[in-house]
Design a protein around this motif. Structure first.
Motif, short mmCIF file in Angstrom:
data_model
loop_
_atom_site.label_atom_id
_atom_site.label_comp_id
_atom_site.label_asym_id
_atom_site.label_seq_id
_atom_site.Cartn_x
_atom_site.Cartn_y
_atom_site.Cartn_z
N GLU A 41 0.84 -1.18 0.00
CA GLU A 41 0.00 0.00 0.00
C GLU A 41 0.89 1.24 0.00
O GLU A 41 1.78 1.35 0.84
CB GLU A 41 -0.92 0.01 1.23
CG GLU A 41 -2.05 -1.00 1.18
CD GLU A 41 -3.06 -0.71 0.09
OE1 GLU A 41 -3.26 0.49 -0.23
OE2 GLU A 41 -3.62 -1.68 -0.46
N PRO A 42 0.69 2.18 -0.93
CA PRO A 42 1.49 3.40 -0.92
C PRO A 42 1.40 4.10 0.44
O PRO A 42 0.32 4.17 1.04
CB PRO A 42 0.86 4.25 -2.03
CG PRO A 42 0.24 3.24 -2.95
CD PRO A 42 -0.26 2.14 -2.07
N LEU A 50 4.32 7.92 -6.99
CA LEU A 50 3.72 6.80 -7.71
C LEU A 50 2.59 7.35 -8.57
O LEU A 50 1.71 8.06 -8.06
CB LEU A 50 3.17 5.76 -6.74
CG LEU A 50 4.17 4.92 -5.95
CD1 LEU A 50 3.45 4.11 -4.89
CD2 LEU A 50 4.92 3.98 -6.89
N LEU A 51 2.60 7.03 -9.86
CA LEU A 51 1.55 7.46 -10.76
C LEU A 51 0.86 6.25 -11.36
O LEU A 51 1.52 5.39 -11.97
CB LEU A 51 2.12 8.32 -11.91
CG LEU A 51 2.77 9.66 -11.57
CD1 LEU A 51 4.21 9.48 -11.11
CD2 LEU A 51 2.73 10.58 -12.79
N GLN A 52 -0.44 6.15 -11.18
CA GLN A 52 -1.21 5.10 -11.85
C GLN A 52 -1.70 5.68 -13.18
O GLN A 52 -2.41 6.70 -13.21
CB GLN A 52 -2.40 4.64 -11.02
CG GLN A 52 -3.11 3.44 -11.63
CD GLN A 52 -4.40 3.09 -10.92
OE1 GLN A 52 -5.12 3.98 -10.47
NE2 GLN A 52 -4.71 1.80 -10.82
N ILE A 53 -1.30 5.05 -14.27
CA ILE A 53 -1.58 5.58 -15.60
C ILE A 53 -2.35 4.54 -16.43
O ILE A 53 -1.95 3.37 -16.48
CB ILE A 53 -0.29 5.98 -16.32
CG1 ILE A 53 0.40 7.12 -15.54
CG2 ILE A 53 -0.56 6.41 -17.77
CD1 ILE A 53 1.70 7.61 -16.17
N GLU A 54 -3.42 4.99 -17.04
CA GLU A 54 -4.16 4.15 -17.98
C GLU A 54 -3.67 4.46 -19.38
O GLU A 54 -3.62 5.63 -19.79
CB GLU A 54 -5.66 4.43 -17.88
CG GLU A 54 -6.50 3.60 -18.84
CD GLU A 54 -7.97 3.96 -18.76
OE1 GLU A 54 -8.69 3.36 -17.95
OE2 GLU A 54 -8.40 4.88 -19.52
N TRP A 93 1.42 1.14 -12.78
CA TRP A 93 2.07 2.12 -11.93
C TRP A 93 3.47 2.45 -12.43
O TRP A 93 4.22 1.56 -12.84
CB TRP A 93 2.15 1.60 -10.50
CG TRP A 93 0.82 1.50 -9.83
CD1 TRP A 93 -0.04 0.43 -9.86
CD2 TRP A 93 0.17 2.52 -9.05
NE1 TRP A 93 -1.17 0.72 -9.14
CE2 TRP A 93 -1.07 1.99 -8.63
CE3 TRP A 93 0.54 3.80 -8.66
CZ2 TRP A 93 -1.95 2.71 -7.84
CZ3 TRP A 93 -0.34 4.54 -7.88
CH2 TRP A 93 -1.57 3.99 -7.47
N PHE A 94 3.79 3.75 -12.36
CA PHE A 94 5.13 4.25 -12.66
C PHE A 94 5.62 5.03 -11.44
O PHE A 94 4.82 5.45 -10.59
CB PHE A 94 5.12 5.16 -13.89
CG PHE A 94 4.77 4.46 -15.16
CD1 PHE A 94 5.75 4.03 -16.03
CD2 PHE A 94 3.44 4.22 -15.50
CE1 PHE A 94 5.44 3.37 -17.21
CE2 PHE A 94 3.10 3.57 -16.67
CZ PHE A 94 4.10 3.14 -17.54
N CYS A 95 6.93 5.25 -11.36
CA CYS A 95 7.49 5.90 -10.18
C CYS A 95 8.75 6.68 -10.54
O CYS A 95 9.51 6.28 -11.42
CB CYS A 95 7.82 4.83 -9.13
SG CYS A 95 8.55 5.47 -7.59
N PHE A 96 8.94 7.80 -9.86
CA PHE A 96 10.20 8.53 -9.94
C PHE A 96 10.36 9.36 -8.67
O PHE A 96 9.39 9.67 -7.97
CB PHE A 96 10.29 9.42 -11.19
CG PHE A 96 9.13 10.35 -11.38
CD1 PHE A 96 9.07 11.58 -10.73
CD2 PHE A 96 8.08 10.00 -12.22
CE1 PHE A 96 8.00 12.44 -10.91
CE2 PHE A 96 7.00 10.85 -12.41
CZ PHE A 96 6.97 12.08 -11.75
N HIS A 122 5.27 7.96 -1.93
CA HIS A 122 5.70 6.72 -1.27
C HIS A 122 7.13 6.92 -0.79
O HIS A 122 7.87 7.77 -1.31
CB HIS A 122 5.61 5.55 -2.25
CG HIS A 122 5.75 4.20 -1.61
ND1 HIS A 122 4.98 3.79 -0.56
CD2 HIS A 122 6.61 3.18 -1.88
CE1 HIS A 122 5.33 2.56 -0.20
NE2 HIS A 122 6.31 2.18 -0.98
N HIS A 123 7.54 6.11 0.19
CA HIS A 123 8.84 6.31 0.82
C HIS A 123 9.97 5.57 0.13
O HIS A 123 11.13 5.71 0.53
CB HIS A 123 8.77 5.89 2.29
CG HIS A 123 8.44 4.44 2.48
ND1 HIS A 123 7.14 3.98 2.48
CD2 HIS A 123 9.22 3.35 2.68
CE1 HIS A 123 7.14 2.67 2.67
NE2 HIS A 123 8.39 2.27 2.79
#
Length: 352
Positions: A41-42, A50-54, A93-96, A122-123
């Protein structure tokens, strides 16, 4: 070694016999919908976004490149939990990393055929493979025998061979050809390309062992010396002597036989199971030694795939299936046991 480098999935045996039912998949991207479920869980706070992208009709790397362009980051700074099909509607999900006090006007971004559904902090960085499951909604069209397909669906509920799907091997087995050249001495400087070749070869060898178990009639049987995997877990254990208790646990879906992901060290089978695997891999020793030379870590993977929460809705000669699969498993491995399907996306371009 002679390896058949034609599209590989067709050469491996079916568990329930090749289906006589015909159907079409991926007539449009909305007929192949995939939702990622993270294995955490974020936290809601931290230096990572965290980006949830469709995305529709775009591959994972394309979206990652667009995120790098929009943020001014490097491509390698953009992470994701897994690759998703191009010819599909997927939510992933993508992350940076992004400073907490620095604004980011992501609401103003435009990425072709994609939209950002949510952004949360997110940590820590999102790692490859950090998934609990992928949830699928697949619509099969032009089904020759919808009633027969529903009957066959009852067999599928007990599990199917956990083959690596054709996406892993590239168009017409191109990644396998690359692997064969790599093990013959070709130098591949690009790390990602080299990784695709190594991954494809390991997957091919796994499928060979899995095929051997089906051909010998021991797919759903515990063998002396087997290594079993607990359902829903990466935990494995070796079986010295197969007995009725373990066989019942396999029947109940509590444990699954495994096959090797060839590499350094890792758990090894013995006795009857070892003999089967050695025979299956004997023609591919150059590849096995090559994987060890490249210092890939050996591992085990379940040979049985049980689709969870499986439902079917019939509309005329179309059927919409919903089910969940553990991360790293292929929906096409479920579909191939259900129908001899035509992939509607083939006429557009190659698989991701």
């Amino acid at each position: 070694m002679s390896v058949d480098l034609c599209p590989p999935l067709a050469q491996w045996p079916y568990l329930y016999g090749k289906p006589g039912i015909t159907a079409t998949i991926r007539s449009i991207p909305e007929h192949f919908i995939v939702d990622e479920q993270l294995n955490f869980e974020p936290s809601g706070s931290g230096e990572h976004l965290l980006l949830q992208i469709e995305k529709r009709g775009q591959n994972t790397q394309y979206v990652a490149r667009q995120l790098a362009r929009l943020t001014g980051l490097r491509m390698r700074d953009i992470s994701y939990a897994g690759l998703k099909d191009r010819h599909a509607l997927t939510r992933q999900w993508f992350c940076f990393k992004w400073p907490i006090k620095q604004e980011l006007a992501w609401q103003d971004w435009h990425i072709d055929d994609s939209r950002i559904l949510q952004v949360v902090r997110h940590h820590r960085k999102l790692r490859l493979g950090a998934l609990r499951a992928n949830h699928f909604q697949l619509t099969l069209t032009d089904i020759s025998e919808p009633d027969a397909l529903l009957e066959r669906l009852q067999l599928i509920r007990a599990g199917v061979p956990n083959y690596y799907g054709e996406q892993r091997f590239g168009r017409a087995g191109a990644n396998l050809s690359l692997a064969d050249s790599l093990f013959a001495g070709l130098r591949i400087a690009d790390r990602q390309t080299r990784g695709l070749a190594l991954s494809a070869s390991r997957s091919y060898l796994f499928n060979q062992v899995l095929s051997a178990r089906i051909r010998q009639g021991v797919f759903n049987q515990v063998l002396d010396g087997d290594i079993l995997q607990l359902d829903g877990s990466g935990s494995i254990f070796r079986v010295e002597n197969a007995d009725s208790t373990l066989q019942q646990r396999l029947h109940d879906g509590d444990v699954h036989p495994t096959a090797p992901l060839v590499g350094l060290a890792g758990a090894t089978v013995s006795q009857q199971a070892e003999q089967l695997e050695q025979q299956a891999l004997a023609p591919y020793q150059k590849w096995c030694l090559g994987l060890i030379d490249y210092r890939l870590q050996g591992a085990r993977r379940s040979i049985r795939l049980i689709p969870r929460q499986l439902t079917a809705t019939v509309t005329g000669n179309s059927v919409t299936l919903t089910f969940a699969l553990a991360a790293g498993c292929f929906a096409t491995s479920v579909l191939r046991e259900l129908a001899s399907y035509r992939d509607g996306s083939r006429s557009l371009t190659e698989l991701e």
